[in-house]
Design a protein around this motif. Structure first.
Motif, PDB file in Angstrom:
ATOM      1  N   ALA A  19       0.661  -1.133  -0.040  1.00  0.00           N
ATOM      2  CA  ALA A  19       0.075   0.041   0.044  1.00  0.00           C
ATOM      3  C   ALA A  19       0.801   1.365   0.119  1.00  0.00           C
ATOM      4  N   ALA A  20       1.902   1.178   0.922  1.00  0.00           N
ATOM      5  CA  ALA A  20       2.653   2.332   0.939  1.00  0.00           C
ATOM      6  C   ALA A  20       3.272   2.707  -0.431  1.00  0.00           C
ATOM      7  N   LEU A  21       3.671   1.666  -1.193  1.00  0.00           N
ATOM      8  CA  LEU A  21       4.392   1.815  -2.577  1.00  0.00           C
ATOM      9  C   LEU A  21       3.434   2.420  -3.745  1.00  0.00           C
ATOM     10  N   GLU A  22       2.279   1.637  -3.488  1.00  0.00           N
ATOM     11  CA  GLU A  22       1.119   2.173  -4.550  1.00  0.00           C
ATOM     12  C   GLU A  22       0.881   3.847  -4.244  1.00  0.00           C
ATOM     13  N   GLN A  23       0.840   3.928  -3.140  1.00  0.00           N
ATOM     14  CA  GLN A  23       0.412   5.365  -2.761  1.00  0.00           C
ATOM     15  C   GLN A  23       1.572   6.170  -3.433  1.00  0.00           C
ATOM     16  N   ASN A  24       2.872   5.876  -3.517  1.00  0.00           N
ATOM     17  CA  ASN A  24       3.772   6.458  -4.287  1.00  0.00           C
ATOM     18  C   ASN A  24       4.027   6.409  -5.866  1.00  0.00           C
ATOM     19  N   GLY A  25       2.868   5.684  -6.163  1.00  0.00           N
ATOM     20  CA  GLY A  25       2.679   5.680  -7.695  1.00  0.00           C
ATOM     21  C   GLY A  25       3.487   4.608  -8.446  1.00  0.00           C
ATOM     22  N   TRP A  26       3.938   3.492  -7.575  1.00  0.00           N
ATOM     23  CA  TRP A  26       4.341   2.306  -7.962  1.00  0.00           C
ATOM     24  C   TRP A  26       3.220   1.310  -8.379  1.00  0.00           C
ATOM     25  N   LYS A  27       3.401   0.592  -9.525  1.00  0.00           N
ATOM     26  CA  LYS A  27       2.702  -0.625  -9.814  1.00  0.00           C
ATOM     27  C   LYS A  27       3.195  -1.868  -8.967  1.00  0.00           C
ATOM     28  N   PRO A 105      11.899  -2.796  11.345  1.00  0.00           N
ATOM     29  CA  PRO A 105      10.793  -2.431  10.575  1.00  0.00           C
ATOM     30  C   PRO A 105      11.153  -1.358   9.566  1.00  0.00           C
ATOM     31  N   VAL A 106      10.675  -1.421   8.175  1.00  0.00           N
ATOM     32  CA  VAL A 106      11.147  -0.575   7.257  1.00  0.00           C
ATOM     33  C   VAL A 106      10.127   0.542   7.149  1.00  0.00           C
ATOM     34  N   GLU A 107      10.727   1.894   7.264  1.00  0.00           N
ATOM     35  CA  GLU A 107       9.714   2.866   7.363  1.00  0.00           C
ATOM     36  C   GLU A 107       9.386   3.217   5.866  1.00  0.00           C
ATOM     37  N   PRO A 108       8.098   3.434   5.717  1.00  0.00           N
ATOM     38  CA  PRO A 108       7.653   3.672   3.993  1.00  0.00           C
ATOM     39  C   PRO A 108       8.508   4.731   3.449  1.00  0.00           C
ATOM     40  N   HIS A 109       9.037   5.997   4.108  1.00  0.00           N
ATOM     41  CA  HIS A 109       9.526   7.114   3.327  1.00  0.00           C
ATOM     42  C   HIS A 109      10.990   6.581   3.239  1.00  0.00           C
ATOM     43  N   GLU A 110      11.517   5.612   3.890  1.00  0.00           N
ATOM     44  CA  GLU A 110      12.995   5.083   3.790  1.00  0.00           C
ATOM     45  C   GLU A 110      12.941   4.105   2.489  1.00  0.00           C
ATOM     46  N   LEU A 111      11.902   3.200   2.367  1.00  0.00           N
ATOM     47  CA  LEU A 111      11.902   2.329   1.199  1.00  0.00           C
ATOM     48  C   LEU A 111      11.552   3.166  -0.109  1.00  0.00           C
ATOM     49  N   ARG A 112      10.707   4.074   0.238  1.00  0.00           N
ATOM     50  CA  ARG A 112      10.353   4.825  -1.104  1.00  0.00           C
ATOM     51  C   ARG A 112      11.715   5.666  -1.576  1.00  0.00           C
ATOM     52  N   GLU A 113      12.602   6.224  -0.686  1.00  0.00           N
ATOM     53  CA  GLU A 113      13.635   6.949  -0.970  1.00  0.00           C
ATOM     54  C   GLU A 113      14.622   6.051  -1.532  1.00  0.00           C
ATOM     55  N   THR A 114      14.648   4.676  -1.065  1.00  0.00           N
ATOM     56  CA  THR A 114      15.721   3.808  -1.459  1.00  0.00           C
ATOM     57  C   THR A 114      15.214   3.234  -2.887  1.00  0.00           C
TER      58      THR A 114
END
Ligand SMILES: [Zn+2]
Ligand SMILES: [Zn+2]
Length: 435
Positions: A19-27, A105-114
């Protein structure tokens, strides 16, 4: 839209990360285990794979290695996620091919940034492929361990060497290691230095599982690097499978790291046929006369034939008796020895058990090792070009081995018809086949 494949067996975590990645525009594609994940990766070729480390069926290291071995996925980025923050886990993940490693636990912003960082780097850049292994140059053989029975280091064995059975063969693009006696330790260090982090593919052929032929394996550094592939081939012994026998010497009472814990990509294959191939090298095996299950190998390379028979007792002398030989027993012995002569016939290099001299052999009949006179005679009869006396007795000092060598040369010279070059195997010696 860029695609990310999330491979995560935790049912609670998977939808959250997705869900966190979809919010960020990822398929987002998802898989619940490594095998299913690899299938999806091959079908959809996502830009990024986010992969858990510990999963059923196929762990994160294996997923990384499989992706890196797939040419269509050469630009795919991999982020390993794990609940474990051990430095060795991270190092192993990166060596297996991951681009980054995040601790849960991986923070959503950390994963998005990576993901942003990894996909903004040059995506077309090719991931470094394993180098061709010794693809060029003539076939060669190097001795890393020449001693039989038990390692015997010290000033009296420094010339021929005290390490037990191990040879390295480079031929037709393959690196083939023959036996894993204590000599394999130094070979492993040399290979690691030579490849300097580039993945290596090795094949280890075991003649049998007596200690002097396997004891060095736990100290073989390439087996500890997840980028490396080590394929171990051999025949099942008397009591249990090859994998079980090799694993036993690494059980906790004997060694701190279990066979299954080795991070290298290690496979153990029990051979059934007596002929097989290692890349372009054709290999023939022959059961020899030695306690337990033991073989010799003949490697047919484009540069010539190399025969390795580290442990063997020729039949004829064993069956001969001072009080007069049993004719039937002798006939059988001669037939068996004839088979060995056929097996070694015309070899460019023959490395063979020559542990005892004639007097010593009389005290060791039936121990499974050769009298040097027989070896020299058979090599000439078989028109072997170069003979290396091997499996030196641990009690033989350098002077004794040199004396035995001189004797073997004399015996070979007395035979008619063919000139076999006779030498004694010694650590560090490298033989280049003329081809
Ligand atoms: Zn041995
Ligand atoms: Zn043996």
């Amino acid at each position: 839209m860029k695609a990310v494949l999330l491979i995560e067996d935790d049912d609670a975590l998977r939808p959250m990360i997705a869900a966190a990645l979809e919010q960020n525009g990822w398929k987002v594609l998802t898989a619940e285990d490594g095998e299913a994940g690899l299938e999806l990766a091959r079908q959809h070729r996502p830009e990024v794979v986010v992969c858990d480390l510990l999963m059923p069926r196929c762990n994160g290291y294996q997923v990384c290695r499989a992706i890196r071995a797939t040419p269509e996925l050469r630009t795919t980025r991999i982020v390993m996620i794990s609940g474990r923050g051990y430095a060795t886990d991270k190092m192993n993940a990166l060596e297996a091919g991951a681009d980054d490693y995040l601790v849960k636990p991986v923070e959503p912003h950390e994963l998005r940034e990576t993901l942003r960082r990894l996909t903004s780097e040059k995506c077309s850049e090719e991931i470094k492929r394993p180098a061709a292994q010794g693809a060029s140059g003539p076939a060669r053989v190097k001795f890393w361990g020449v001693r039989g029975s038990i390692a015997s280091p010290g000033p009296s064995t420094v010339f021929y060497g005290g390490n037990t059975s191990c040879l390295e063969v480079r031929a037709d693009g393959e690196i083939i290691v023959l036996d894993a006696g204590t000599g394999i330790r130094a070979l492993g260090l040399a290979l690691s230095q030579e490849f300097n982090g580039t993945p290596m593919n090795l094949t280890l052929l075991l003649t049998h599982t007596h200690w002097d032929h396997i004891q060095g394996f736990p100290f073989f550094v390439p087996a500890y690097n997840p980028k490396n592939t080590v394929r171990i081939l051999g025949y099942e012994g008397a009591r249990q499978g090859l994998a079980a026998t090799l694993g036993t010497q690494m059980e906790s009472p004997y060694f701190p790291v279990g066979m299954k814990e080795l991070p290298g990509n290690i496979t153990i294959e029990e051979l059934r046929d007596m002929e097989f191939t290692v890349g372009k090298v054709q290999v023939r095996a022959m059961f020899v006369n030695h306690p337990g299950i033991c073989v010799g190998y003949r490697l047919h390379t484009s540069g010539g034939d190399i025969v390795f028979i580290p442990d063997n007792e020729p039949f004829h002398r064993m069956r001969s008796k001072p009080e007069g030989a049993d004719a039937k027993a002798l006939e059988f012995a001669e037939q068996q020895d004839a088979k060995l002569i056929e097996f070694i016939r015309g070899a460019d290099v023959l490395v063979i058990d020559a542990q005892y001299d004639r007097e010593e052999y009389e005290q060791r009949v039936g121990w499974g090792h050769a009298c040097i006179d027989d070896v020299a005679e058979m090599a000439v009869r078989a028109k072997v070009k170069q003979l290396f006396l091997f499996h030196h007795d641990p009690t033989h000092d350098d002077e004794r081995v040199s004396r035995m060598l001189a004797h073997a040369r004399q015996i070979a010279a007395q035979q008619n018809g063919f000139e076999t070059i006779v030498d004694a195997a010694r650590e560090g010696l490298e033989v280049v086949l003329k081809g």
